[in-house]
Design a protein around this motif. Structure first.
Motif, PDB file in Angstrom:
ATOM      1  N   LEU B 180     -14.238  31.803  51.793  1.00  0.00           N
ATOM      2  CA  LEU B 180     -15.513  31.097  51.757  1.00  0.00           C
ATOM      3  C   LEU B 180     -16.203  31.175  53.114  1.00  0.00           C
ATOM      4  CD1 LEU B 180     -16.806  29.676  49.470  1.00  0.00           C
ATOM      5  CD2 LEU B 180     -15.840  27.547  50.239  1.00  0.00           C
ATOM      6  N   ARG B 181     -15.383  31.199  54.162  1.00  0.00           N
ATOM      7  CA  ARG B 181     -15.921  31.240  55.507  1.00  0.00           C
ATOM      8  C   ARG B 181     -16.701  32.536  55.725  1.00  0.00           C
ATOM      9  NH1 ARG B 181     -11.508  29.895  59.869  1.00  0.00           N
ATOM     10  NH2 ARG B 181     -11.100  28.315  58.295  1.00  0.00           N
ATOM     11  N   LEU B 182     -16.090  33.636  55.281  1.00  0.00           N
ATOM     12  CA  LEU B 182     -16.759  34.935  55.397  1.00  0.00           C
ATOM     13  C   LEU B 182     -18.091  34.914  54.664  1.00  0.00           C
ATOM     14  CD1 LEU B 182     -14.009  37.635  54.905  1.00  0.00           C
ATOM     15  CD2 LEU B 182     -15.603  37.399  56.791  1.00  0.00           C
ATOM     16  N   GLN B 183     -18.024  34.382  53.420  1.00  0.00           N
ATOM     17  CA  GLN B 183     -19.198  34.370  52.569  1.00  0.00           C
ATOM     18  C   GLN B 183     -20.279  33.485  53.178  1.00  0.00           C
ATOM     19  OE1 GLN B 183     -17.826  33.298  48.669  1.00  0.00           O
ATOM     20  NE2 GLN B 183     -19.931  33.004  47.970  1.00  0.00           N
ATOM     21  N   THR B 184     -19.872  32.307  53.639  1.00  0.00           N
ATOM     22  CA  THR B 184     -20.853  31.342  54.128  1.00  0.00           C
ATOM     23  C   THR B 184     -21.489  31.807  55.429  1.00  0.00           C
ATOM     24  OG1 THR B 184     -19.433  29.667  53.164  1.00  0.00           O
ATOM     25  CG2 THR B 184     -21.243  28.895  54.516  1.00  0.00           C
ATOM     26  N   ARG B 185     -20.718  32.507  56.258  1.00  0.00           N
ATOM     27  CA  ARG B 185     -21.330  32.919  57.511  1.00  0.00           C
ATOM     28  C   ARG B 185     -22.384  33.996  57.272  1.00  0.00           C
ATOM     29  NH1 ARG B 185     -16.083  35.755  60.234  1.00  0.00           N
ATOM     30  NH2 ARG B 185     -16.597  37.893  59.812  1.00  0.00           N
ATOM     31  N   GLU B 186     -22.174  34.825  56.249  1.00  0.00           N
ATOM     32  CA  GLU B 186     -23.221  35.777  55.854  1.00  0.00           C
ATOM     33  C   GLU B 186     -24.456  35.012  55.381  1.00  0.00           C
ATOM     34  OE1 GLU B 186     -23.014  38.818  56.611  1.00  0.00           O
ATOM     35  OE2 GLU B 186     -20.944  38.484  57.276  1.00  0.00           O
ATOM     36  N   GLU B 187     -24.156  33.954  54.608  1.00  0.00           N
ATOM     37  CA  GLU B 187     -25.208  33.109  54.062  1.00  0.00           C
ATOM     38  C   GLU B 187     -26.043  32.493  55.181  1.00  0.00           C
ATOM     39  OE1 GLU B 187     -25.111  31.341  49.968  1.00  0.00           O
ATOM     40  OE2 GLU B 187     -25.278  33.291  50.886  1.00  0.00           O
ATOM     41  N   ILE B 188     -25.354  31.958  56.174  1.00  0.00           N
ATOM     42  CA  ILE B 188     -26.051  31.332  57.302  1.00  0.00           C
ATOM     43  C   ILE B 188     -26.927  32.377  58.001  1.00  0.00           C
ATOM     44  CG2 ILE B 188     -25.727  30.315  59.590  1.00  0.00           C
ATOM     45  CD1 ILE B 188     -23.307  28.875  58.514  1.00  0.00           C
ATOM     46  N   ARG B 189     -26.376  33.543  58.161  1.00  0.00           N
ATOM     47  CA  ARG B 189     -27.116  34.639  58.794  1.00  0.00           C
ATOM     48  C   ARG B 189     -28.382  34.945  57.999  1.00  0.00           C
ATOM     49  NH1 ARG B 189     -28.754  36.156  63.129  1.00  0.00           N
ATOM     50  NH2 ARG B 189     -28.855  38.356  63.618  1.00  0.00           N
ATOM     51  N   ARG B 190     -28.214  35.029  56.662  1.00  0.00           N
ATOM     52  CA  ARG B 190     -29.350  35.356  55.791  1.00  0.00           C
ATOM     53  C   ARG B 190     -30.421  34.269  55.873  1.00  0.00           C
ATOM     54  NH1 ARG B 190     -30.929  33.587  50.992  1.00  0.00           N
ATOM     55  NH2 ARG B 190     -29.069  32.347  50.643  1.00  0.00           N
ATOM     56  N   ILE B 191     -29.948  32.998  55.787  1.00  0.00           N
ATOM     57  CA  ILE B 191     -30.909  31.895  55.828  1.00  0.00           C
ATOM     58  C   ILE B 191     -31.652  31.897  57.153  1.00  0.00           C
ATOM     59  CG2 ILE B 191     -31.110  29.381  55.849  1.00  0.00           C
ATOM     60  CD1 ILE B 191     -28.570  29.426  54.010  1.00  0.00           C
ATOM     61  N   GLN B 192     -30.907  32.153  58.222  1.00  0.00           N
ATOM     62  CA  GLN B 192     -31.538  32.153  59.545  1.00  0.00           C
ATOM     63  C   GLN B 192     -32.564  33.272  59.638  1.00  0.00           C
ATOM     64  OE1 GLN B 192     -31.240  34.223  62.483  1.00  0.00           O
ATOM     65  NE2 GLN B 192     -32.434  32.768  63.707  1.00  0.00           N
ATOM     66  N   ARG B 193     -32.235  34.451  59.098  1.00  0.00           N
ATOM     67  CA  ARG B 193     -33.177  35.570  59.125  1.00  0.00           C
ATOM     68  C   ARG B 193     -34.417  35.242  58.307  1.00  0.00           C
ATOM     69  NH1 ARG B 193     -29.181  40.075  59.154  1.00  0.00           N
ATOM     70  NH2 ARG B 193     -28.882  40.461  61.376  1.00  0.00           N
ATOM     71  N   ASP B 194     -34.184  34.616  57.118  1.00  0.00           N
ATOM     72  CA  ASP B 194     -35.306  34.292  56.238  1.00  0.00           C
ATOM     73  C   ASP B 194     -36.242  33.283  56.889  1.00  0.00           C
ATOM     74  OD1 ASP B 194     -34.160  35.951  54.472  1.00  0.00           O
ATOM     75  OD2 ASP B 194     -33.664  34.445  52.946  1.00  0.00           O
ATOM     76  N   THR B 195     -35.654  32.285  57.546  1.00  0.00           N
ATOM     77  CA  THR B 195     -36.487  31.196  58.045  1.00  0.00           C
ATOM     78  C   THR B 195     -36.967  31.438  59.468  1.00  0.00           C
ATOM     79  OG1 THR B 195     -34.492  30.064  58.776  1.00  0.00           O
ATOM     80  CG2 THR B 195     -35.357  29.443  56.633  1.00  0.00           C
ATOM     81  N   GLN B 196     -36.292  32.327  60.188  1.00  0.00           N
ATOM     82  CA  GLN B 196     -36.655  32.622  61.579  1.00  0.00           C
ATOM     83  C   GLN B 196     -36.632  31.377  62.468  1.00  0.00           C
ATOM     84  OE1 GLN B 196     -37.334  35.525  63.345  1.00  0.00           O
ATOM     85  NE2 GLN B 196     -36.337  36.429  61.574  1.00  0.00           N
ATOM     86  N   ILE B 197     -35.733  30.446  62.140  1.00  0.00           N
ATOM     87  CA  ILE B 197     -35.610  29.251  62.974  1.00  0.00           C
ATOM     88  C   ILE B 197     -34.579  29.524  64.076  1.00  0.00           C
ATOM     89  CG2 ILE B 197     -34.805  26.839  63.024  1.00  0.00           C
ATOM     90  CD1 ILE B 197     -35.876  26.554  60.210  1.00  0.00           C
ATOM     91  N   THR B 198     -34.932  29.167  65.289  1.00  0.00           N
ATOM     92  CA  THR B 198     -33.980  29.289  66.396  1.00  0.00           C
ATOM     93  C   THR B 198     -32.749  28.473  66.064  1.00  0.00           C
ATOM     94  OG1 THR B 198     -35.874  29.344  67.864  1.00  0.00           O
ATOM     95  CG2 THR B 198     -33.716  29.040  68.878  1.00  0.00           C
TER      96      THR B 198
END
Lengths: 329, 473
Positions: B180-198
Motif C-alpha cells: 500500500l505504501r508503494l501505491q500510496t506514494r505514487e498517489e501522493i506524487r500524482r495528486i501533487q502533480r495535478d494540484t501543483q501545490i508546494t
C-alpha cells in the motif's frame, strides 16, 4: 443411558480418570469461581427484590401482622393506597423537578469546569482538589452548613440573625430573604436545594469528564486548529462528541441518582422534609417510602419503590435510546 | 507558493527551566528555500527534528528564533488557521465521529466572512477533492470503516479541500503496509502533480523520500546535512552521515588511508586516487561499486551469496570493514570469478567515496571533482544548493542534548531510587563490537522463562485431577 453407549464399558486407567476429571473440572470451573459472588448477590440482591415484589402485591401487608400469623391476598391494593396517599403527587413532582433541573445544569457546569481545568496548567492540582472536596465530605453535615448559610432568624418580623448569603444580600442593599425558615416560600426552598444538589453532584462528574478529556488525542485539536475551527466549534464538534460516552454515563447515573434524592433534603431541612411549620413540603419519592416504612406500612413502601423503579427504568431506557443515536464510541 | 525558512531554530526547554544543559535543540539554524510547486522530502533518522520543522511551518509549534515566509508574506507569528496550509498527520487524525464527507467538509465549514461558500459549493468542492483522491464512493462511511490507505486519502482530501498554499505531510505512509505504501506514494506524487501545490513531506524512509521527492533535505540532529535532487545526493554525498543514510543495501564503510595518491584498505592498495592528500580516511563503497575479478585488488572472505533474480549479492567479511558484513551487488555474469571462500573485487571509482576520518567530510579525488562542481553549479541555479560545512554534529553532542541529572535530587527521589532496579552490569567486552546484538540474548531469555511457566502450570491441573480422584474414591 448405559444402553445407548455402544462401546462396552472398560475400566478406566488412572491416567484416563485423571484426564476425565480434569475435563469435568475445566467445564465447571468458571461457575465454581463465580459461586461466592453469586451466593452473596442472591442473598442480598435477588432475594430482596423477590421479597419486595411479594410484599408489594400482598394486599394491606404489614410486617407486624405477618409476624402474628396473618395471611394476605394477592392484589394491587398497595399500589392504589400508595398513589392515593396525600403526599404522593407532591413527592413525585418534587423528585421530577429536582432531577430535571439538577442533572442538565450540573452536567453542563461539570463539562465547562472540566474543559477549563484541562486547559490550564498552574493551580490545576489545587483547583481539582477544591472541586473534589464535596465528594469526600459528609452530605448531612454539608446540608447543615448550607442551612446555616441561608439562615434568617426573625422575631416579630425583624431579622435578628442572618446567614452569610443574606449577609451578602443586605450588604448590597437588598432585603434578606427567608430561604429555609418557617416563612420561606417553596421556590426559595427549591432554589437552595438545587444549588446544594448541583454543587454536590459536580465533583464526580468533573472527575469522569476530566478523565475522558485527558484521553482525547491532542492531534484532533491540532487538526481542528489547522482547519481553522473556532474554539466554540472545536468544543461542540470535537470535544463534546469525543466525550459523549462519558457524558452519557454521567447523565444516566445522574438521572438515577436524582430520582433517589433524599439525603440532601434531610441535610438541610431535617427529617420532616420541609422547613419548620411546612413538614413534607419538599418530600421526594424516597422520603415517601421511608415514611411508609416508619409507619409500618411495608406493603405501601414496597409498592412505592416498585413505582420508583419503573420510573427510573423507563427514564434510563429513554436515555440509552437517545445515547445510542448521539454517542460516538 | 515558495516557502522560505530563515535561521529557523527550535529549542525545547528542560522541565526544570533553569537547567540550561537539559535543553533540547530540536532544530538548529535551519535555512531552506522550497521552490513553488515542488515536492520536498525532509529526511532523517527519528529525532532529527524533521517533524518539528514541519510543525513550525504549520504554525502548531512556535520557533524559538528564525523566520518563515510563504511567498513574500512572513507567517512566523501567524496562527495555523491563517497560514493557508493543509496538514496530514502521521496517524491521520480523522474525526472518528464524522463521516468521510463531514470530515472533508469540516475545514470549509470553518471559513468565515467573504470566504464562506454556499452549501452547494461546499458539497461540490468536497466531491471534487474526493474524486481526486478516489474516495468518492465512501463519502457516508465513518473512518473506522475504511482501510488504512483509504483513511490516508481522506486525510489528504481534508487537507486539500480548502485549497492550501502549502501541503504538509508528516510521515504519511508509515502506518501502511509495504504494498500500500508503494501505491500510496505514487498517489501522493500524482495528486501533487495535478494540484501543483508546494508540498513538504517528512519521512525517515530514504527510499520513500528518494522515489517521490523533487528535492530531498537530509537532516541530522536538527541540522541540514545536504539538500538536492535525490539522485545527486545519492551519487555525491557530502559527508559520511549522508552516505550511510541513503541507499539499500547500505553503503559499505571501510577504514583506509591515502598514501601517495593511492588508496589502501588494510595493506591492500585498492584504487588510485589522484588529487587526494595523504591522510586517514573512511572509504564508502556503494554495493554496486564492486567488480568481481579473479585478481581483484580488495580481498574479502565470502560468507554467503544471495541470488535476487537478475542480480547477485555477495555477502563477505573484511577485517577493515566497519559494517558487520560487506555487501556487494554484481551481475550474475561475473559469478564465475568467485572461489568458494575468497572474493576479490576491483572498485568503480565513481562509486567510492572518501571521507576524512576526523571531520567525516568528503574528500574528492580524480574525476569526482569535476562531476561535483558540475552538479553544484546545476543545483545552485535551481536554488537548491546546500551542504553542511564545518564540523558535523556528533552522537556525543546528541548525548549532551539529552543530559539529565544522574543523581536523584530531593528526599523522595532518593527513596524512590532505592526501590528501582539498578541496570544490569554490561557484559564483558567480547561482544562489544556487536553493539546491536548485545540486546538479543536479553530478549531471548524472556521467552525461555515463559516457556518454563506452562510446564509449571500443567502440573497444577494434574494435581487437581488427583485431588478430585481422591474425593471420588
Amino acid at each position: 443411558m448405559m444402553e445407548k453407549t455402544k462401546q462396552p464399558k472398560v475400566p478406566l486407567t488412572k491416567a484416563e480418570k485423571k484426564i476425565r476429571a480434569k475435563a469435568i473440572f475445566n467445564r465447571w470451573k468458571a461457575w465454581l469461581y463465580l459461586l461466592p459472588a453469586l451466593a452473596i448477590l442472591g442473598l442480598f440482591t435477588v432475594w430482596p427484590i423477590i421479597n419486595t415484589l411479594r410484599i408489594a402485591f400482598s394486599n394491606g401487608y404489614q410486617g407486624m401482622l405477618e409476624v402474628n400469623g396473618e395471611t394476605f391476598t394477592f392484589g394491587i391494593e398497595n399500589f392504589k393506597t400508595a398513589i392515593e396517599v396525600s403526599g404522593f403527587g407532591n413527592a413525585l413532582g418534587n423528585t421530577m423537578l429536582l432531577t430535571v433541573i439538577t442533572v442538565p445544569v450540573s452536567t453542563m457546569l461539570a463539562l465547562l469546569i472540566a474543559v477549563a481545568l484541562n486547559s490550564i496548567k498552574p493551580l490545576r492540582r489545587l483547583l481539582q482538589t477544591i472541586f473534589f472536596l464535596p465528594y469526600v465530605t459528609n452530605g448531612i453535615a454539608i446540608g447543615m452548613v448550607f442551612m446555616a448559610m441561608f439562615n434568617m432568624i426573625a422575631i416579630g418580623g425583624k431579622a435578628q440573625s442572618l446567614g452569610i448569603i443574606n449577609g451578602i444580600i443586605t450588604a448590597f442593599g437588598g432585603s434578606p430573604i427567608d430561604w429555609v425558615g418557617p416563612n420561606s416560600s417553596k421556590v426559595a426552598n427549591m432554589a437552595v436545594l438545587i444549588l446544594y444538589i448541583v454543587w454536590n453532584a459536580l465533583p464526580f462528574k468533573i472527575l469522569v469528564l476530566l478523565g475522558g478529556l485527558q484521553g482525547v488525542n491532542k492531534q484532533y485539536y491540532d487538526a481542528a486548529r489547522v482547519d481553522g475551527a473556532s474554539r466554540w466549534r472545536i468544543f461542540w464538534r470535537i470535544t463534546v462528541p469525543m466525550l459523549s460516552p462519558m457524558i452519557a454515563y454521567v447523565v444516566i447515573t445522574g438521572f438515577i441518582g436524582g430520582f433517589k434524592e433524599y439525603t440532601s433534603i434531610v441535610g438541610i431541612f431535617g427529617e420532616e422534609m420541609g422547613p419548620y411549620m411546612h413538614a413534607h413540603r419538599l418530600d421526594t419519592m424516597v422520603g415517601l417510602i421511608y415514611d411508609s416504612l416508619n409507619g409500618n406500612f411495608e406493603g405501601e413502601a414496597a409498592a412505592a419503590s416498585l413505582i420508583l423503579f419503573l420510573i427510573i427504568f423507563a427514564v434510563t431506557m429513554i436515555n440509552l435510546y437517545v445515547s445510542k443515536k448521539k454517542v460516538h464510541y | 507558493m515558495k516557502v522560505v525558512l530563515e535561521h529557523l531554530t527550535k529549542i525545547f526547554p528542560s522541565r526544570n527551566k533553569k537547567d540550561k544543559d537539559a535543553e533540547v535543540v530540536a532544530v538548529n539554524d535551519f535555512d531552506l528555500v522550497i521552490p513553488d510547486g515542488k515536492l520536498i522530502g525532509l529526511l532523517g533518522p527519528s529525532g532529527c527534528g524533521k517533524s518539528t520543522t514541519l510543525f513550525m511551518i504549520s504554525g502548531l509549534q512556535a520557533p524559538s528564533s528564525g523566520k518563515i515566509y510563504f511567498g513574500d508574506d512572513e507567517v512566523t507569528k501567524l496562527a495555523p488557521e491563517n497560514r493557508g496550509i493543509g496538514l496530514v498527520f502521521q496517524n491521520y487524525a480523522l474525526y472518528p465521529h464524522m463521516t468521510v464527507q463531514q470530515n472533508i467538509l469540516f475545514p470549509l465549514q470553518n471559513l468565515k466572512g467573504p470566504n464562506r461558500l454556499s452549501k452547494e459549493e461546499m458539497l461540490k468542492r468536497a466531491n471534487d477533492v474526493a474524486k481526486l483522491v478516489q474516495i468518492d464512493e465512501f463519502m457516508n462511511r465513518k473512518p473506522s470503516e475504511l482501510s488504512g490507505g483509504q483513511q490516508q486519502r481522506v486525510a489528504i482530501a481534508r487537507a486539500l479541500v480548502k485549497m492550501p498554499r502549502v501541503l504538509l505531510l508528516d510521515e504519511p505512509l508509515s502506518n501502511l503496509d509495504a504494498r500500500l505504501r508503494l501505491q500510496t506514494r505514487e498517489e501522493i506524487r500524482r495528486i501533487q502533480r495535478d494540484t501543483q501545490i508546494t508540498t513538504i513531506f517528512v519521512t525517515h524512509d530514504q527510499e520513500e523520500a528518494m522515489s517521490i521527492s523533487d528535492f530531498i533535505v537530509v537532516m541530522k540532529l536538527g541540522v541540514i546535512m545536504q539538500t538536492g535532487r535525490p539522485q545527486w545526493v545519492y551519487d555525491d554525498p557530502a559527508n559520511l552521515f549522508v552516505a550511510k543514510f541513503l541507499g539499500t543495501p547500505p553503503i559499505n564503510v571501510f577504514k583506509g588511508r591515502v598514501e601517495g595518491e593511492k588508496l589502501y584498505i588494510g595493506e591492500e592498495e585498492v584504487l588510485g586516487v589522484p588529487g587526494a592528500d595523504d591522510r586517514e580516511v573512511y572509504v564508502g563503497i556503494r554495493p554496486e561499486g564492486f567488480l568481481l575479478k579473479k585478481n581483484g585488488k580488495l580481498s574479502c572472505k565470502v560468507s554467503g551469496i544471495d541470488v535476487m533474480g537478475r542480480d547477485v549479492s555477495v555477502v563477505s567479511t573484511n577485517e577493515n570493514s566497519l559494517n558487520p558484513v560487506v555487501r556487494s551487488i554484481i551481475s550474475s555474469d561475473e559469478m564465475g570469478n568467485i572461489s568458494s571462500d575468497e572474493a576479490r573485487f576491483d572498485l568503480k571509482s565513481h562509486k567510492v567515496f572518501l571521507f576524512d576520518s576526523e571531520t567525516e567530510l568528503r574528500v574528492y579525488f580524480g574525476e569526482q571533482v569535476a562531476a561535483h562542481e558540475k552538479m553544484v553549479a546545476e543545483m545552485k541555479e535551481a536554488g537548491q544548493y546546500y551542504v553542511h560545512e564545518g564540523p558535523l554534529p556528533r552522537e556525543a553532542d546528541d548525548a549532551d542534548r539529552h543530559k539529565t541529572a544522574e543523581a536523584p535530587k530531593g528526599f523522595f527521589a532518593k527513596v524512590k531510587s532505592l526501590f528501582t532496579k539498578k541496570p544490569k552490569k554490561e557484559k564483558p567486552a567480547e561482544n562489544a563490537d556487536m553493539g546491536s546484538e548485545n540486546e538479543a540474548p536479553a530478549e531471548g531469555e524472556v521467552p525461555a522463562e515463559n516457556a518454563e511457566t506452562p510446564v509449571e502450570k500443567s502440573d497444577t491441573p494434574a494435581e487437581n485431577a488427583e485431588n478430585h480422584e481422591g474425593e471420588a474414591e
